[in-house]
Design an enzyme around this catalytic site. Structure first.
Site: not given
Length: 769
Positions: A292-296
């Site tokens: 994932t991307d950060c915080g997704a």
């Protein structure tokens, strides 16, 4: 059978290891905390934090993100950060502890940001991807990727979160600078080069890193150009345009991929099973890791609001196909609890852990998890890599205007040069986002580049900042006008800034001197999360140029920026305009080379520049039915896709198609003669476009399907050949299947999307079909 047996395949070893792991250890492999928080750097010594040690002992760490990342977000500075050799030593100490203090001795996956160079102190800062795209030089980009991989792996980094393969549809988007442009074919070619360059011949090599393709998918088409906004796109367009570069990169062997923050038709990419399972794995055969991307994942419960809480968000993303979470927050908090409550698909957990372990085995981390401090000290930021950065900056700059052959300048005739503008001598403003702190003098600004050229004549180059990027402060105008009045030639260096607050203080607009104050001025008007309403110059930059113009001197405008600028006044009145984008640490030298003709401009636009923001979207490959004008003006861009001037002239002749008729499975060869009709050597970008005259489903007016960058001596002619077959003629037709339809096609070849020669190719239905 032992997973430590290196004679077995990575897949076999991963399966053997997986059988020995507890649920806690499997979950731990999916968690990637922030790496810079794993250690403290005090008095020249590295000490691992107690929290990191405890997490390792519990089996709760599979990877680290940004262990060597340094910038205002991490809080790592030049003073607190690590030199290249120290960085390698730190990674080695972290790896050693993880291996020796976990039950199964599994090494960590060290993931780093490398969009335009390794984002660590000392790493070479190359031009941003928008420059690289504008160079149209796939081979040179591949060479850059090899250099970045060597710098990163030398310090122990094994994965990079690049390349960015988003197709830009609204350049108001702050992350435009991180992309190659608006065309899927060109982005696809760059994507393959990134995979080949970064991953090399073998992932296990000590100079290779695994790429992570991002952001999958549609991220560059967000509503209103707002970061991570919803995407309104049909499946046919998604398959033909935004998914194309990712498919090409997967076919080239990409090892990792990152879903985007955005949603498409109500489904966030982080949980989109059709994208992650059906297409990526099922159709394309992707066998790498999905992170994932950060915080997704958090956004699923607090942003997209499709999950009631963090536990549901974590479980749903895992089951949809996610293997690892950047930051590790949600997986770390919730997956074990979900498993205990019977709310976690344990087969999905095994799948994710298996993919992570397989990548680690492919990277050879179980045999060699460490960096090389000696090599890092010698290689990182080397002269060879600086030269490469300079060449890319020169090849990616686009000459937009050159009235009356205002450029190149002649040292004998240009007289005194006044370099004026907020980007003339601000190093961080020419580096772009995702950049590490830089020591004084490391970045060659435009002023520094011109001063180096006249090192023996210091009085030939004058400087005044004039104003800042943002704000209404005009107190620098008088000094700028005074400076310009003393000069014969004026080089205005204006544009934008993606520079975070590095605590460097500010500039005294009245003198041009640096000021160290308690409040550093943040000029940032571009970069991640910095989306704009307008494409005009920020602040009072245009007003400054208008005042300088009144002096009647030769006016050269150099744009240093991360997205297109729409300023009709400048387009009409400047003698010359050079679009340099964010040219990296050697940008000032490259721009000086271009201004004085040591390098001949060869950059071509990969993103259309509108006359006015109201024309958006203005990308070249739109549908025929989109209309031709507004009440106030036509819909054509100020500068079209593929456009760029040179100090010489190129002539196109003898466009030929080897056969006028082919079958749907056949192919033809297209040739064209390109001549340098001027008096200077140069490089031309020969562009092939194809237009389907009639089709069952609507098609773009024209689409790029090939290009070659060639060097030509004065008077030299070269014949350039392109292959045209199914890959160039097909599109997504009925039932979303790729098809080559019989019919007439226009073959267009030239130096831009609007200046082409034309021929015709007829495709006939194959016998028996």
């Amino acid at each position: 059978m032992d997973y430590r047996d290196a004679s077995k395949s990575p897949e076999e070893r991963a399966e053997l290891l997986l059988r020995q792991m507890t649920t806690e250890e499997k979950v731990g492999q999916l968690i990637q905390p922030f790496g810079w928080q794993a250690y403290d750097h005090r008095d020249g010594k590295i000490e691992l934090t107690d929290s990191f040690k405890e997490q390792v002992k519990r089996g709760g760490v599979g990877a680290l993100y940004g262990t060597l990342r340094a910038d205002p977000w991490t809080g790592v500075t030049l003073e607190t950060g690590l030199s290249p050799a120290e960085g390698a030593d730190a990674v080695n100490e972290i790896q050693r502890y993880a291996i020796e203090n976990s039950r199964l001795g599994i090494p960590l996956l060290i993931g780093e940001e490398c969009s335009h160079g390794h984002m660590a102190i000392g790493g070479t800062v190359y031009p941003v991807p928008l420059v690289i795209g504008s160079s149209w030089n796939v081979d040179l980009y591949r060479e850059m990727c090899r250099a970045v991989a060597k710098e990163t792996r030398a310090q122990g980094g094994a994965v990079t979160y690049s390349p960015v393969l988003d197709v830009v549809r609204d350049p108001r988007w702050g992350r435009t600078e991180e992309c190659f442009g608006e065309d899927p074919y060109l982005i696809g070619e760059m994507a393959v080069a990134a995979v080949e360059g970064m991953q090399g011949q073998s992932l296990a090599s000590e100079d290779s890193v695994a790429v992570t393709l991002k952001h999958y998918v549609g991220y560059g088409s967000s509503e209103g150009g707002r970061n991570a906004g919803p995407v309104h796109m049909g499946w046919r367009e998604l398959l033909e345009v935004d998914l194309h570069p990712f498919r090409k990169a997967v076919e080239a062997g990409a090892a990792s991929i990152m879903p985007a923050y955005n949603e498409i038709d109500g489904v966030p990419c982080t949980v989109n099973k059709k994208l992650l399972d059906d297409i990526l794995v099922g159709e394309w055969g992707f066998d790498g890791m999905i992170i994932t991307d950060c915080g997704a994942i958090d956004m699923l419960a607090a942003g997209h609001d499709i999950a009631e809480d963090g536990q549901e968000a974590a479980a749903r993303s895992l089951e949809a196909g996610i293997d690892m979470e950047m930051s590790g927050e949600m997986f770390g908090k919730h997956l074990l609890n979900a498993a205990a409550a019977g709310k976690l698909n344990l087969e999905a957990l095994d799948r994710a852990a298996r993919r992570v372990l397989t990548l680690k085995f492919r990277l050879g981390l179980f045999e060699q998890p460490y960096g090389n401090a000696r090599l890092a000290g010698e290689l990182i930021g080397s002269e060879e890599h600086r030269k490469l950065a300079r060449q890319l900056a020169a090849e990616g700059a686009v000459l937009l205007k050159n009235e009356g052959a205002a450029l190149p300048l002649s040292a004998d005739d240009c007289g005194v040069i006044a370099v004026i503008g907020p980007n003339a001598d601000n190093g961080y403003n020419q580096l772009g986002d995702y950049t590490s702190p830089q020591p004084a003098g490391r970045v060659a600004t435009v002023l520094a580049g011109l001063q180096a050229r006249f090192a023996d004549e210091p009085g030939r180059v004058l400087y005044a900042p004039g104003c800042r990027i943002r704000g209404e402060d005009r107190e620098g105008f008088p000094f700028a006008l005074e400076t310009a009045a003393k000069a014969d030639t004026i080089v205005m260096v204006v544009g934008g800034s993606s520079a975070r607050d590095f605590g460097e203080g500010t500039i005294d607009l009245r003198t041009g001197a640096s000021l160290v104050t308690g409040d550093s001025w943040n000029d940032m008007d571009c970069g991640e999360g910095i989306d704009r309403l307008s494409l005009r110059l920020s602040g009072v930059q245009l007003e400054l140029i208008q005042e300088i113009h009144k002096l009647g001197k030769k006016l050269i405008v150099v744009y240093v920026n991360g997205r297109p600028i729409a300023e009709p006044w400048i387009d009409e009145r400047a003698d010359a305009i050079l679009e340099a984008w964010y040219p990296g640490q050697e940008g000032g030298h490259a721009i000086a080379d271009l201004l004085f003709g040591d390098a001949n401009p060869s950059g071509r636009l990969t993103i259309s520049i509108p006359k006015h923001v109201g024309q958006l979207p203005v990308f070249y490959n739109g549908k025929r039915s989109r209309g031709k004008r507004y009440l106030e003006a036509d819909s054509r861009p100020q500068y079209p896709f593929g456009f760029g001037l040179s100090y010489t002239e190129y002539r196109y002749d003898n466009l030929k198609v080897s056969t006028g008729v082919i079958g749907t499975d056949g192919e033809a060869t297209v040739t064209v003669d390109v001549t340098n009709a001027g008096e200077r050597a140069g490089s031309e970008v020969v562009q092939l476009y194809i237009s389907d005259r009639a089709s069952a489903y609507t098609r773009p007016e024209r689409e790029l399907k090939g290009f070659r960058k060639i060097e030509l001596a004065p008077g030299e002619t070269k014949t350039v050949a392109f292959r045209v077959g199914a890959a160039e003629l097909e599109y997504v037709g009925e039932n979303y299947e790729r098809v080559v339809e019989p019919g007439a096609f226009r073959i267009l070849v030239g130096g831009s999307s609007v200046e082409t020669l034309e021929a015709e190719l007829l495709v006939e239905k194959e016998a028996g079909r």
